[in-house]
Design a protein around this motif. Structure first.
Motif, PDB file in Angstrom:
ATOM      1  N   THR A  29       0.797  -1.223   0.000  1.00  0.00           N
ATOM      2  CA  THR A  29       0.000   0.000   0.000  1.00  0.00           C
ATOM      3  C   THR A  29       0.829   1.274   0.000  1.00  0.00           C
ATOM      4  O   THR A  29       0.264   2.361   0.137  1.00  0.00           O
ATOM      5  CB  THR A  29      -0.966   0.020   1.203  1.00  0.00           C
ATOM      6  N   ASP A  30       2.146   1.169  -0.108  1.00  0.00           N
ATOM      7  CA  ASP A  30       2.945   2.388  -0.204  1.00  0.00           C
ATOM      8  C   ASP A  30       3.921   2.281  -1.365  1.00  0.00           C
ATOM      9  O   ASP A  30       4.295   1.199  -1.793  1.00  0.00           O
ATOM     10  CB  ASP A  30       3.683   2.679   1.102  1.00  0.00           C
ATOM     11  N   ASP A  31       4.296   3.444  -1.844  1.00  0.00           N
ATOM     12  CA  ASP A  31       5.243   3.528  -2.934  1.00  0.00           C
ATOM     13  C   ASP A  31       6.126   4.723  -2.612  1.00  0.00           C
ATOM     14  O   ASP A  31       5.608   5.771  -2.247  1.00  0.00           O
ATOM     15  CB  ASP A  31       4.474   3.736  -4.246  1.00  0.00           C
ATOM     16  N   SER A  36       8.597   2.618  -1.085  1.00  0.00           N
ATOM     17  CA  SER A  36       9.298   1.658  -0.218  1.00  0.00           C
ATOM     18  C   SER A  36       8.790   0.228  -0.361  1.00  0.00           C
ATOM     19  O   SER A  36       9.542  -0.713  -0.163  1.00  0.00           O
ATOM     20  CB  SER A  36       9.212   2.084   1.248  1.00  0.00           C
ATOM     21  N   ASN A  37       7.523   0.037  -0.667  1.00  0.00           N
ATOM     22  CA  ASN A  37       6.896  -1.302  -0.716  1.00  0.00           C
ATOM     23  C   ASN A  37       6.912  -2.006   0.637  1.00  0.00           C
ATOM     24  O   ASN A  37       6.744  -3.224   0.702  1.00  0.00           O
ATOM     25  CB  ASN A  37       7.562  -2.204  -1.759  1.00  0.00           C
ATOM     26  N   VAL A  45       4.898  -1.189   3.414  1.00  0.00           N
ATOM     27  CA  VAL A  45       3.631  -1.177   4.139  1.00  0.00           C
ATOM     28  C   VAL A  45       2.644  -2.038   3.375  1.00  0.00           C
ATOM     29  O   VAL A  45       2.396  -1.823   2.191  1.00  0.00           O
ATOM     30  CB  VAL A  45       3.077   0.257   4.291  1.00  0.00           C
ATOM     31  N   ASP A  59      -2.815  -3.903   9.336  1.00  0.00           N
ATOM     32  CA  ASP A  59      -1.555  -3.233   9.055  1.00  0.00           C
ATOM     33  C   ASP A  59      -0.383  -4.181   9.324  1.00  0.00           C
ATOM     34  O   ASP A  59      -0.238  -4.701  10.431  1.00  0.00           O
ATOM     35  CB  ASP A  59      -1.467  -2.010   9.981  1.00  0.00           C
ATOM     36  N   ARG A  96       3.937  -4.285   8.409  1.00  0.00           N
ATOM     37  CA  ARG A  96       5.016  -3.459   7.876  1.00  0.00           C
ATOM     38  C   ARG A  96       6.345  -4.194   7.941  1.00  0.00           C
ATOM     39  O   ARG A  96       6.658  -4.826   8.952  1.00  0.00           O
ATOM     40  CB  ARG A  96       5.123  -2.160   8.668  1.00  0.00           C
TER      41      ARG A  96
END
Length: 173
Positions: free
Chosen positions: A93-95, A97-98, A100, A112, A114
């Motif tokens: 769900t993040d960009d 870093s990949n 999260v 969640d 991580r």
């Protein structure tokens, strides 16, 4: 029914823990294809169903749609205990870093997860949560050296984890 209970526990039990409100560290720039494969669970602050886990392995496989098929297997209570298997799906769900992920044990609930530690060789990792309620210390092999393990524990302490509930997962093959 067990999957439902697991999903509810992941989503709600963390609220009962005291935790730091500071953002938790994230691994930088996780190469998702390289991260895929088997990870042995070395230690964890476990979800209730995995409190007596032995020989825990978390496997990640990248699906064609970009989601991640997750398979967590372990033996209950001993190396010869009943084999347990959970198969949630994850989404990055993040960009960029990949690190999260949202993990779905049961629709529509997503928890969640991580990647908070990842060595340069993709041999050791720590999966944590912003709430600092659960954690999984994992490696590509069923054992890691004591120096690496202690470094990972020190990292968790610095991140605000309470390690009194940390449990080493027996890996006896």
């Amino acid at each position: 029914m067990r999957v439902l209970l697991l999903a509810i526990m992941v989503m709600t039990l963390g609220g009962c823990q005291s935790h730091r409100h500071d953002p938790i560290s994230l691994a930088e720039n996780v190469d998702i294809p390289r991260f895929m494969g088997d990870w042995y669970v070395i230690a964890h602050i476990p979800l209730p169903p995995e409190r007596q886990a032995w020989n825990g392995i978390e496997r990640y496989d990248l699906n064609d749609d970009g989601s991640i098929a997750t398979t967590f297997t372990f033996r209950l209570g001993s190396a010869e205990g009943e084999k347990k298997r959970y198969t949630p799906t994850a989404w990055v769900t993040d960009d960029p870093s990949n690190a999260v992920w949202k993990m779905q044990f049961l629709w529509p609930f997503k928890a969640d997860f991580r990647i908070i530690w990842l060595d340069d060789d993709y041999q050791t990792t720590i999966i944590g949560r912003q709430k600092r309620d659960y954690v999984w210390v994992m490696a590509r092999q069923p054992e890691i050296d004591e120096k690496t393990y202690q470094a990972m524990l020190n990292f968790l302490k610095q991140e605000g984890y309470e390690l009194s509930d940390l449990r080493k997962v027996p890996q006896q093959w």
